[in-house]
Design a protein around this motif. Structure first.
Motif, PDB file in Angstrom:
ATOM      1  N   ARG A 420      25.482  66.945   3.958  1.00 36.91           N
ATOM      2  CA  ARG A 420      26.516  67.849   3.476  1.00 36.91           C
ATOM      3  C   ARG A 420      27.813  67.640   4.246  1.00 36.91           C
ATOM      4  NH1 ARG A 420      26.401  74.255   4.647  1.00 36.91           N
ATOM      5  NH2 ARG A 420      26.747  73.367   6.714  1.00 36.91           N
ATOM      6  N   ASP A 421      27.669  67.383   5.542  1.00 38.42           N
ATOM      7  CA  ASP A 421      28.828  67.164   6.407  1.00 38.42           C
ATOM      8  C   ASP A 421      28.957  65.660   6.668  1.00 38.42           C
ATOM      9  OD1 ASP A 421      30.861  67.185   8.206  1.00 38.42           O
ATOM     10  OD2 ASP A 421      29.761  68.222   9.805  1.00 38.42           O
ATOM     11  N   ALA A 422      29.918  65.022   6.020  1.00 38.85           N
ATOM     12  CA  ALA A 422      30.072  63.572   6.154  1.00 38.85           C
ATOM     13  C   ALA A 422      31.007  63.182   7.285  1.00 38.85           C
ATOM     14  CB  ALA A 422      30.583  62.987   4.837  1.00 38.85           C
ATOM     15  N   ARG A 423      31.594  64.157   7.965  1.00 39.02           N
ATOM     16  CA  ARG A 423      32.502  63.833   9.067  1.00 39.02           C
ATOM     17  C   ARG A 423      31.735  63.153  10.199  1.00 39.02           C
ATOM     18  NH1 ARG A 423      34.517  69.823   9.957  1.00 39.02           N
ATOM     19  NH2 ARG A 423      32.233  69.925   9.984  1.00 39.02           N
ATOM     20  N   LEU A 424      32.444  62.352  10.973  1.00 37.63           N
ATOM     21  CA  LEU A 424      31.798  61.591  12.041  1.00 37.63           C
ATOM     22  C   LEU A 424      31.691  62.413  13.313  1.00 37.63           C
ATOM     23  CD1 LEU A 424      33.222  57.990  11.632  1.00 37.63           C
ATOM     24  CD2 LEU A 424      31.422  59.158  10.394  1.00 37.63           C
ATOM     25  N   HIS A 425      30.511  62.351  13.906  1.00 38.27           N
ATOM     26  CA  HIS A 425      30.245  63.052  15.145  1.00 38.27           C
ATOM     27  C   HIS A 425      30.391  62.091  16.321  1.00 38.27           C
ATOM     28  CE1 HIS A 425      28.888  66.902  13.388  1.00 38.27           C
ATOM     29  NE2 HIS A 425      28.668  66.137  12.328  1.00 38.27           N
ATOM     30  N   CYS A 426      30.233  62.621  17.535  1.00 36.15           N
ATOM     31  CA  CYS A 426      30.581  61.855  18.745  1.00 36.15           C
ATOM     32  C   CYS A 426      29.836  60.529  18.833  1.00 36.15           C
ATOM     33  CB  CYS A 426      30.300  62.694  19.985  1.00 36.15           C
ATOM     34  SG  CYS A 426      31.374  64.135  20.163  1.00 36.15           S
ATOM     35  N   ASN A 427      28.533  60.539  18.572  1.00 32.46           N
ATOM     36  CA  ASN A 427      27.777  59.293  18.691  1.00 32.46           C
ATOM     37  C   ASN A 427      28.250  58.263  17.677  1.00 32.46           C
ATOM     38  OD1 ASN A 427      26.779  60.852  16.588  1.00 32.46           O
ATOM     39  ND2 ASN A 427      24.653  60.210  16.865  1.00 32.46           N
ATOM     40  N   GLU A 428      28.559  58.709  16.464  1.00 26.12           N
ATOM     41  CA  GLU A 428      29.002  57.782  15.415  1.00 26.12           C
ATOM     42  C   GLU A 428      30.384  57.217  15.727  1.00 26.12           C
ATOM     43  OE1 GLU A 428      26.635  60.161  11.855  1.00 26.12           O
ATOM     44  OE2 GLU A 428      28.615  60.822  12.517  1.00 26.12           O
ATOM     45  N   VAL A 429      31.258  58.059  16.261  1.00 31.48           N
ATOM     46  CA  VAL A 429      32.601  57.595  16.600  1.00 31.48           C
ATOM     47  C   VAL A 429      32.563  56.593  17.750  1.00 31.48           C
ATOM     48  CG1 VAL A 429      34.720  58.361  17.750  1.00 31.48           C
ATOM     49  CG2 VAL A 429      33.968  59.489  15.669  1.00 31.48           C
ATOM     50  N   LEU A 430      31.718  56.825  18.734  1.00 31.87           N
ATOM     51  CA  LEU A 430      31.636  55.893  19.858  1.00 31.87           C
ATOM     52  C   LEU A 430      31.060  54.542  19.428  1.00 31.87           C
ATOM     53  CD1 LEU A 430      30.512  58.238  22.782  1.00 31.87           C
ATOM     54  CD2 LEU A 430      32.772  57.248  22.370  1.00 31.87           C
ATOM     55  N   ILE A 431      30.120  54.565  18.498  1.00 31.40           N
ATOM     56  CA  ILE A 431      29.606  53.295  17.960  1.00 31.40           C
ATOM     57  C   ILE A 431      30.708  52.565  17.200  1.00 31.40           C
ATOM     58  CG2 ILE A 431      28.004  52.276  16.290  1.00 31.40           C
ATOM     59  CD1 ILE A 431      26.023  54.512  17.074  1.00 31.40           C
TER      60      ILE A 431
END
Length: 494
Positions: A420-431
């Protein structure tokens, strides 16, 4: 970060003090190790300059003399008790601890299973230990422990326990968490050693409360805040005051149990080697504070962090209103308020300006940067990227990761993974930042700043998802949150 604690002095004094204590007995000391043996981030937060692995480094200086006994209660095994900070059961943590100690070159002699009454789960765990080549010993539940001293200190009490075979003069007794039976293991061994003609000693290593700081010093108040759910209370040690005329600080449980311990010692040795609970301790941390002002400020900030944590725990259904009331009292005793946390107001102001959740983070030079929620990023991801840019000296309008690179990830989450929430979280942004660093000098320079985030203060205007909290914890950022969820729904991933 300004330092208020001399870590090298601590390592030297602490190891010397333990050696002196060993020499007072027949070169055999059972040292009950309270708190975390390594990764003690509470101590490093309230004593800036204290390294999280200080206690482990101190032990490594004594590794030729030391062996480790890890204690776990049979009830913890049978009940699947979980370490809240790691999310693993106590029996799993025993194996984790064995691996860590052995990897560091410390000798793990055995595992002691306490309060045993024939639990099948404990027997199964012993079989597993045996298969791994790890010795284990049983300590049985003793009726009316610790009150019936006459029965406890007898062949029908401690005498029914397994004798733990040890080979080193310093036996460090540690456990995955409180209530495991570390003290019972130490006292049982004193009795069984005495029957074998060995006058072994006992000492306790608890970092907090610090015995030679004032009762209401913020460092000691911060300890009470950290243990608010256990209702630990710092107190003046009345036994030490009576014996020596000096005021020292201990906590209620040790003071309450001391008459029983003294009676046990007298029954084993006909005399007690200690006149007070403070005498039993070997902690030298108070002697290594180099700047009291810095330490006081750091401890006050820890109390505020504990206040926000308990508010959030209550919101999640895991906290205690009594614990919160106690922390509120500690805030008053320290003459501080939640408003004294510098990162709170900027995050709330940014949220009000944008109409969406926001985060703020304080950089090492005192500057505060914020991050807002966007269609591509949650605010915690945004503030991490903004902080990395500032630390690397990269202009604010530079995209470390192009929106074109982020959009396919959000599409993957929403279209194919049903998020539902497609925004990027911390782990995804760091990758994504790591991938971008292969071709972008700006991304590479930003990524190289990650280590500078350690110990920074951060605040979020909403509760974070588990994945974000986990990454921020791994980065060793001190995060607090407002006790509310971003979405008005019944299920939350937190």
């Amino acid at each position: 970060m300004n330092k208020g604690f001399d870590n090298q002095k601590y390592l030297t004094l602490q190891s010397e003090h333990i050696k002196e204590r060993i020499a007072k007995f027949d070169d055999k000391l059972y040292l009950e190790f309270g708190g975390k043996l390594f990764d003690d981030y509470h101590a490093s937060r309230v004593l800036p300059g204290f390294m999280p692995d200080s206690k482990m480094q101190m032990l490594l200086q004594l590794k030729e003399q030391a062996e480790i006994v890890i204690v776990i209660s049979s009830s913890a095994i049978a009940g699947g008790k979980v370490r809240g900070d790691l999310g693993i059961t106590y029996d799993q943590d025993v194996l984790r601890l064995v691996d860590i100690f052995q990897r560091l070159g410390l000798f793990v002699g055995s595992v002691a299973i306490t309060q045993y009454t024939g639990e099948a789960a404990a027997d199964k765990f012993r079989n597993k230990l045996s298969g791994l080549g790890i010795k284990s010993y049983i300590l049985r539940r003793i009726p009316d422990y610790p009150d019936d001293v006459e029965n406890i200190v007898s062949d029908e009490g401690y005498g029914r326990n397994d004798y733990i075979e040890t080979s080193h003069p310093l036996v460090v007794v540690t456990a995955p968490g409180p209530g495991s039976g570390k003290m019972a293991v130490c006292l049982s061994q004193l009795y069984l050693e005495h029957k074998r003609g060995i006058r072994a000693g006992y000492a306790k290593f608890e970092t907090f409360p610090i015995w030679n700081l004032p009762l209401k010093h913020p460092v000691n108040l911060a300890y009470e805040a950290a243990t608010a759910d256990l209702n630990d209370v710092n107190m003046i040690d009345p036994f030490h005051l009576e014996a020596y005329g000096n005021t020292t600080i201990n906590y209620n449980r040790d003071i309450e149990i001391f008459p029983v311990l003294r009676a046990m010692f007298e029954r084993i040795y006909q005399e007690c080697p200690y006149k007070s609970p403070t005498d039993m301790g070997v902690n030298m941390a108070g002697n290594c504070i180099s700047d009291d002002k810095i330490v006081r400020e750091a401890a006050c900030q820890e109390i505020i962090r504990r206040y926000y944590k308990e508010l959030c725990n209550i919101k999640k259904g895991a906290g205690s209103k009594d614990a919160l009331k106690k922390i509120e009292s500690l805030l008053s005793q320290a003459n501080i308020s939640p408003n004294d946390r510098k990162v709170v107001s900027p995050a709330l102001v940014r949220e009000e300006a944008t109409g969406h959740p926001a985060c703020s983070i304080e950089l090492p030079d005192g500057q505060i940067t914020t991050g807002k929620t966007t269609e591509l990023l949650v605010s915690s991801s945004a503030v991490i990227l903004n902080a990395l840019k500032m630390l690397a000296g990269i202009p604010d309008d530079v995209h470390l990761i192009s929106p074109e690179a982020l959009e396919p990830i959000t599409k993957l989450k929403s279209c194919y993974l049903d998020n539902r929430d497609a925004r990027l979280h911390c782990n995804e942004v760091l990758i994504a930042l790591s991938i971008a660093s292969a071709k972008s000098d700006d991304a590479r320079r930003a990524l190289e700043q990650l280590d500078k985030l350690k110990g920074l203060e951060m605040h979020s205007t909403v509760l974070l998802e588990n994945s974000d909290e986990d990454i921020l914890r791994r980065l060793h950022i001190n995060i607090t949150c407002e006790p509310r969820y971003e979405f008005n729904s019944n299920y939350h991933n937190s």
